[in-house]
Design a protein around this motif. Structure first.
Motif, mmCIF file in Angstrom:
data_model
loop_
_atom_site.group_PDB
_atom_site.id
_atom_site.type_symbol
_atom_site.label_atom_id
_atom_site.label_comp_id
_atom_site.label_asym_id
_atom_site.label_seq_id
_atom_site.Cartn_x
_atom_site.Cartn_y
_atom_site.Cartn_z
ATOM 1 N N TYR A 1 101.482 34.904 30.757
ATOM 2 C CA TYR A 1 100.128 35.421 30.605
ATOM 3 C C TYR A 1 100.008 36.249 29.330
ATOM 4 N N SER A 2 101.154 36.750 28.856
ATOM 5 C CA SER A 2 101.133 37.658 27.722
ATOM 6 C C SER A 2 102.532 37.663 27.113
ATOM 7 N N THR B 1 104.105 40.328 26.877
ATOM 8 C CA THR B 1 104.796 41.361 27.643
ATOM 9 C C THR B 1 105.023 40.749 29.011
ATOM 10 N N SER B 2 106.294 40.615 29.414
ATOM 11 C CA SER B 2 106.522 39.823 30.624
ATOM 12 C C SER B 2 107.360 40.568 31.646
ATOM 13 N N PHE B 3 107.202 40.150 32.890
ATOM 14 C CA PHE B 3 107.856 40.861 33.979
ATOM 15 C C PHE B 3 108.842 40.010 34.770
ATOM 16 N N GLU C 1 101.880 49.585 22.777
ATOM 17 C CA GLU C 1 101.679 49.289 24.193
ATOM 18 C C GLU C 1 102.800 49.850 25.060
ATOM 19 N N GLY C 2 103.955 50.104 24.457
ATOM 20 C CA GLY C 2 105.088 50.621 25.219
ATOM 21 C C GLY C 2 105.875 49.536 25.931
ATOM 22 N N ASP C 3 105.952 48.343 25.320
ATOM 23 C CA ASP C 3 106.702 47.243 25.929
ATOM 24 C C ASP C 3 108.214 47.481 25.785
ATOM 25 N N PRO C 4 108.936 47.576 26.904
ATOM 26 C CA PRO C 4 110.362 47.912 26.849
ATOM 27 C C PRO C 4 111.193 46.927 26.022
ATOM 28 N N GLU D 1 109.430 38.879 40.927
ATOM 29 C CA GLU D 1 109.683 39.754 39.793
ATOM 30 C C GLU D 1 110.882 40.668 39.977
ATOM 31 N N PRO E 1 106.173 45.430 43.694
ATOM 32 C CA PRO E 1 104.990 45.423 42.827
ATOM 33 C C PRO E 1 103.705 44.958 43.523
ATOM 34 N N LEU F 1 100.090 39.701 43.053
ATOM 35 C CA LEU F 1 99.024 39.423 42.106
ATOM 36 C C LEU F 1 99.251 37.993 41.667
#
Lengths: 92, 644
Positions: free
Chosen positions: B62-63, B65-67, B211-214, B416, B480, B483
């Motif tokens: 989706y982005s 930045t992934s989980f 954004e603070g993406d780890p 996740e 989480p 979603l």
């Protein structure tokens, strides 16, 4: 407690019934929660429609920008929304 | 790796990426309705006008930045591998959301074209898109397709080839002035203060750091305190002017750009309301939804079982005849014959006992999946899965488990958190697979009747619920929550069903089956060298505790090697097919209960080791063994009370 504000009511998404339209006011919870909702297409200011709610505090089915999302009850409680009243314009 | 140029398909889940891949590269990938279901990326070749390209289908994201692990793999691949052209596949019917990923992909600064897929669905929703305008604004070529019907696919790849001749890198869209100012400021600071190991575009790096993406924070971890301080001050600057967190500002910015872009290029008229828009009001209804689910599941297992038993008889007959023939013509006597026979028996077990049920099961499941019913099942089960500390999506591996535990354990990759994956994998091993189904029906079904067999399934579900609850109490973590995108319904597509079934069957064939054959050989060796006695003796404490005949001991070992064998070997070990001559009904019940729950088969242990690592696999093995022992004891107690 629902809050009255200029022709609209601030409440949790989890309390909204099927068929109602709301506008997202705030997404509570941490970075992770905001990121996940944002990338699935739910942002502050977006208009969403609740399609179906689950049994026994189950998840909700919402429609946002043309796609449908299933949203767990815990998450839906952290999304604060404005219910738009018919008489006045929305706050957002 | 070959030296062909590499084309990457990237896009959001359910955008039809895999359908497009199947269309050009054959039956090598799986299109899925369940977000994130194509976990391992798939590679193939595509030949355009005599030129061969490598084509790679990455899991949907989706982005950037992934989980979940699948999306993280995609992100890593896009950032680190040598990619010549990205085809950004988009679902035209969810254009505004899909554009948010497109903006990030453009930041990668890799040559890119857009494949605007599902144009028919968009038109149905009343969305009319000005392709030329979109292409002009983004500075990226845009091609319309309907991949499910092969429309526009040829044209797309022709254009991609032409584009590959003289590619150009996409630029960035300019958003809010003050946000852009901060990003530019950070970029110029980063350019002069850090040196990167991996080539990452500075625009992407700067926005992701804000954004603070780890993942991106890890890239600059060793760059010293000055960089960190600069990022902090840039974030603070944004937060001060906008009154919200920096990540929300950057995301909001992307959202705003996408929405503006959408409004500029798309005209929305009144959609054609079809039955499939209304159908969810029944299928996901808090009452009727469950009634429908029950009916679907009932019909599903009914069909699988009927079709499976029909296939089983035919296949076993055929295989027995062939085995006899091969053994007669090839060898006369001796050790080799015994070995060959055991290999053939292993083959036969997989072919004659597991596959007849696994095949219709997986076909049926693929149909349900392609229609789009599975995410709805996840929605309906979320309430119950929450009681056991998981969320709705974890029901998918469990359902797969009824076919074979091997693909079930693999399917836990859609979750996740590692903790959720562990619990879901544990639960998946408890689900009675097709092989265990033959035991339940062959023993309890045959001696106690169909209702009792159904009772075993109910008991199993209860045990799973208790196990899940206990595990989630032992490993407390705020999961989480669910979603999940609920995609539109599709008419099931033959190609997709075939390739999906094939992918899953392949997991059984390459992982479980060889282990089953090896197991069969080991068993024959045990038999040949008369180790039975020793095995029975070693397991005497178990059999005695459960009140079973000592000769049953070996069948338990057999069951670990091949689940369905524990029943067949039971007949052999006791020397009769008329079990009631040598065992009481109570003993048969105890045996079945024990065999259904104890220790996953070697094939499953193999994938568990890969998915949840050795230590946790050992936990699963020991825990299931003792659970089975306790349940067996309870069954013994009950049957003794009822004196059966």
């Amino acid at each position: 407690m629902p809050l009255k504000n200029a022709g609209s009511t601030l409440t949790e998404l989890a309390r909204i019934r099927p068929g109602e339209q709301v506008v997202i006011h705030q997404i509570e919870g941490g970075w992770h929660m905001r990121q996940r909702l944002n990338q699935m297409g739910m942002h502050v200011g977006d208009r969403i429609r609740v399609v179906q709610t689950g049994a026994f505090r189950g998840p909700m089915l919402v429609e946002v920008n043309g796609s449908r999302l299933a949203l767990g009850c815990g998450m839906a409680r952290k999304v604060k929304v404005f219910v738009e009243n018919s008489e006045g314009p929305s706050v957002v | 790796m070959s030296d062909h140029r590499q084309i990457i398909l990237a896009g959001q889940p359910n955008c039809g990426k895999s359908t497009l891949f199947n269309e050009v590269a054959g039956y090598r990938s799986v299109a899925s309705n369940f977000p994130g279901a194509t976990v391992e990326y798939t590679r193939g070749h595509v030949n355009i006008c005599g030129q061969t390209f490598d084509i790679v289908d990455l899991p949907g994201i989706y982005s950037l930045t992934s989980f979940d692990p699948a999306a993280q793999e995609t992100q890593r691949y896009l950032l680190n591998e040598k990619v010549d052209v990205i085809i950004n596949v988009m679902d035209a019917s969810t254009l505004s959301r899909s554009l948010e990923l497109t903006l990030q992909l453009m930041d990668l600064e890799i040559p890119m074209v857009i494949c605007l897929n599902m144009m028919d669905e968009a038109r149905r929703k009343g969305i009319h898109i000005d392709l030329e305008r979109l292409s002009q604004i983004l500075g990226v070529p845009v091609f319309p397709t309907v991949a499910a019907r092969g429309k526009g696919v040829q044209n797309l790849f022709h254009e991609v080839m032409r584009f590959a001749e003289k590619p150009f890198k996409p630029g960035h869209l300019i958003g809010n002035r003050d946000v852009e100012a901060v990003i530019t400021e950070l970029i110029s600071y980063l350019k002069s203060h850090i040196r990167l190991q991996e080539p990452v575009s500075f625009h992407l790096l700067a926005t992701k750091l804000l954004e603070g993406d780890p993942y991106f924070e890890a890239l600059i971890r060793n760059s010293g305190g000055g960089v960190q301080k600069k990022i902090q001050s840039c974030r603070a600057q944004l937060e001060q002017t906008h009154g919200t967190t920096a990540d929300a500002i950057i995301n909001g910015e992307r959202h705003m750009l996408s929405m503006t872009l959408f409004e500029t290029v798309a005209r929305v008229i009144k959609p054609v309301v079809q039955l499939k828009d209304r159908i969810d009001q029944v299928i996901m209804h808090p009452l009727w939804g469950y009634v429908f689910l029950f009916l679907v599941m009932f019909a599903f297992f009914q069909v699988v079982f009927t079709f499976g038993s029909y296939l089983e008889t035919g296949l076993l007959d055929l295989f027995d005849r062939w085995t006899g023939f091969i053994l007669q013509t090839l060898t006369r006597d001796g050790f080799f014959r015994i070995l060959l026979k055991s290999v053939l028996e292993g083959l036969g077990g997989g072919l004659g006992i597991v596959l007849p049920f696994l095949l219709p099961f997986l076909i049926g499941l693929a149909v349900l999946e392609d229609i789009g019913y599975l995410p709805r099942v996840a929605f309906l089960s979320d309430t119950f899965m929450h009681r056991i500390g998981l969320h709705g999506a974890a029901v998918i591996p469990a359902i797969l488990g009824y076919g074979c535990n091997v693909p079930a354990v693999m399917a836990t990759r859609i979750l996740e958190s590692p903790r959720d994956r562990f619990i879901a994998a544990f639960i998946a091993t408890l689900v009675p697979c097709a092989a265990r189904m033959t035991i339940i029906f062959g023993l309890v079904g045959a001696y106690f009747g169909g209702m009792a067999a159904f009772g075993i399934y109910l008991l199993n579900i209860m045990v799973i619920a208790v196990t899940g609850t206990v595990l989630s109490r032992l490993l407390p973590e705020d999961t989480p929550g669910m979603l999940l995108e609920i995609p539109a319904y599709h008419v099931p597509r033959f190609k997709v069903i075939v390739s999906k079934t094939w992918m899953r069957i392949r997991e059984f064939i390459v992982i479980a089956w060889p282990l089953l054959i090896a197991g069969s050989v080991v068993l024959t060796l045990i038999e040949h060298f008369h180790w039975m006695q020793a095995v029975n003796h070693g397991l005497a404490w178990v059999t005695r505790l459960l009140g079973l005949p000592e000769a049953v001991g070996t069948t338990l070992i057999f069951g670990v090697l091949r689940k369905e064998l524990s029943m067949l070997m039971l007949f052999q070990a006791l020397g009769t097919r008329q079990l009631t001559d040598v065992m009481s009904l109570g003993q048969i019940l105890v045996f079945t209960v024990f065999v259904v729950f104890y220790v996953p088969c070697v094939g499953t242990i193999g994938v568990l080791g890969r998915q949840i690592k050795a230590r946790r696999t050992l936990v699963v093995i020991l825990a299931t063994f003792f659970m089975a022992l306790i349940l067996g004891l309870i069954a013994r107690g009950i049957s003794e009370l009822l004196s059966i």
